[in-house]
Design a protein around this motif. Structure first.
Motif, PDB file in Angstrom:
ATOM      1  N   SER A  43       0.830  -1.205   0.000  1.00  0.00           N
ATOM      2  CA  SER A  43       0.000   0.000   0.000  1.00  0.00           C
ATOM      3  C   SER A  43       0.862   1.251   0.000  1.00  0.00           C
ATOM      4  O   SER A  43       0.600   2.204  -0.742  1.00  0.00           O
ATOM      5  N   ASN A  44       1.897   1.261   0.843  1.00  0.00           N
ATOM      6  CA  ASN A  44       2.803   2.420   0.888  1.00  0.00           C
ATOM      7  C   ASN A  44       3.526   2.604  -0.446  1.00  0.00           C
ATOM      8  O   ASN A  44       3.692   3.728  -0.916  1.00  0.00           O
ATOM      9  N   GLY A  45       3.945   1.506  -1.053  1.00  0.00           N
ATOM     10  CA  GLY A  45       4.624   1.582  -2.344  1.00  0.00           C
ATOM     11  C   GLY A  45       3.724   2.145  -3.432  1.00  0.00           C
ATOM     12  O   GLY A  45       4.140   2.994  -4.219  1.00  0.00           O
ATOM     13  N   VAL A  46       2.486   1.717  -3.451  1.00  0.00           N
ATOM     14  CA  VAL A  46       1.534   2.218  -4.455  1.00  0.00           C
ATOM     15  C   VAL A  46       1.253   3.697  -4.219  1.00  0.00           C
ATOM     16  O   VAL A  46       1.181   4.492  -5.164  1.00  0.00           O
ATOM     17  N   SER A  47       1.103   4.094  -2.960  1.00  0.00           N
ATOM     18  CA  SER A  47       0.856   5.510  -2.650  1.00  0.00           C
ATOM     19  C   SER A  47       2.037   6.379  -3.071  1.00  0.00           C
ATOM     20  O   SER A  47       1.847   7.459  -3.659  1.00  0.00           O
ATOM     21  N   ASN A  48       3.256   5.919  -2.791  1.00  0.00           N
ATOM     22  CA  ASN A  48       4.445   6.677  -3.201  1.00  0.00           C
ATOM     23  C   ASN A  48       4.539   6.786  -4.711  1.00  0.00           C
ATOM     24  O   ASN A  48       4.864   7.850  -5.247  1.00  0.00           O
ATOM     25  N   LEU A  49       4.263   5.705  -5.407  1.00  0.00           N
ATOM     26  CA  LEU A  49       4.294   5.725  -6.868  1.00  0.00           C
ATOM     27  C   LEU A  49       3.244   6.679  -7.413  1.00  0.00           C
ATOM     28  O   LEU A  49       3.513   7.456  -8.343  1.00  0.00           O
ATOM     29  N   ASN A  50       2.064   6.668  -6.815  1.00  0.00           N
ATOM     30  CA  ASN A  50       0.995   7.562  -7.244  1.00  0.00           C
ATOM     31  C   ASN A  50       1.407   9.022  -7.050  1.00  0.00           C
ATOM     32  O   ASN A  50       1.187   9.865  -7.936  1.00  0.00           O
ATOM     33  N   ASP A  51       2.022   9.334  -5.907  1.00  0.00           N
ATOM     34  CA  ASP A  51       2.479  10.704  -5.651  1.00  0.00           C
ATOM     35  C   ASP A  51       3.531  11.128  -6.657  1.00  0.00           C
ATOM     36  O   ASP A  51       3.506  12.260  -7.176  1.00  0.00           O
ATOM     37  N   GLN A  52       4.470  10.241  -6.961  1.00  0.00           N
ATOM     38  CA  GLN A  52       5.519  10.553  -7.932  1.00  0.00           C
ATOM     39  C   GLN A  52       4.938  10.782  -9.331  1.00  0.00           C
ATOM     40  O   GLN A  52       5.365  11.692 -10.055  1.00  0.00           O
ATOM     41  N   MET A  53       3.946   9.957  -9.682  1.00  0.00           N
ATOM     42  CA  MET A  53       3.300  10.120 -11.008  1.00  0.00           C
ATOM     43  C   MET A  53       2.567  11.450 -11.083  1.00  0.00           C
ATOM     44  O   MET A  53       2.636  12.151 -12.107  1.00  0.00           O
TER      45      MET A  53
END
Length: 59
Positions: A43-53
């Motif tokens: 979940s944290n990884g997906v959230s970080n990726l979403n923020d970066q995108m």
């Protein structure tokens, strides 16, 4: 209900089933915290990726 349990205990196949269930419960109890941590990490990884995108697309 008790009669059914006694029949399972008297039967060799019943002993195997009960043993399998006990092992399965043990595995579930041991693995549960690790699965929970894996879910949090994902979940944290997906959230970080979403923020970066979002940051990249808003530039």
């Amino acid at each position: 209900m008790l009669k059914r349990i006694k029949e399972l205990l008297a039967n060799k196949k019943g002993e195997a089933i009960i043993g399998f269930v006990i092992v399965l419960i043990f595995i579930i109890l041991v693995a549960a915290p690790h699965v929970k941590n894996l879910g949090k990490t994902t979940s944290n990884g997906v959230s970080n990726l979403n923020d970066q995108m979002e940051d990249t697309l808003n530039e």
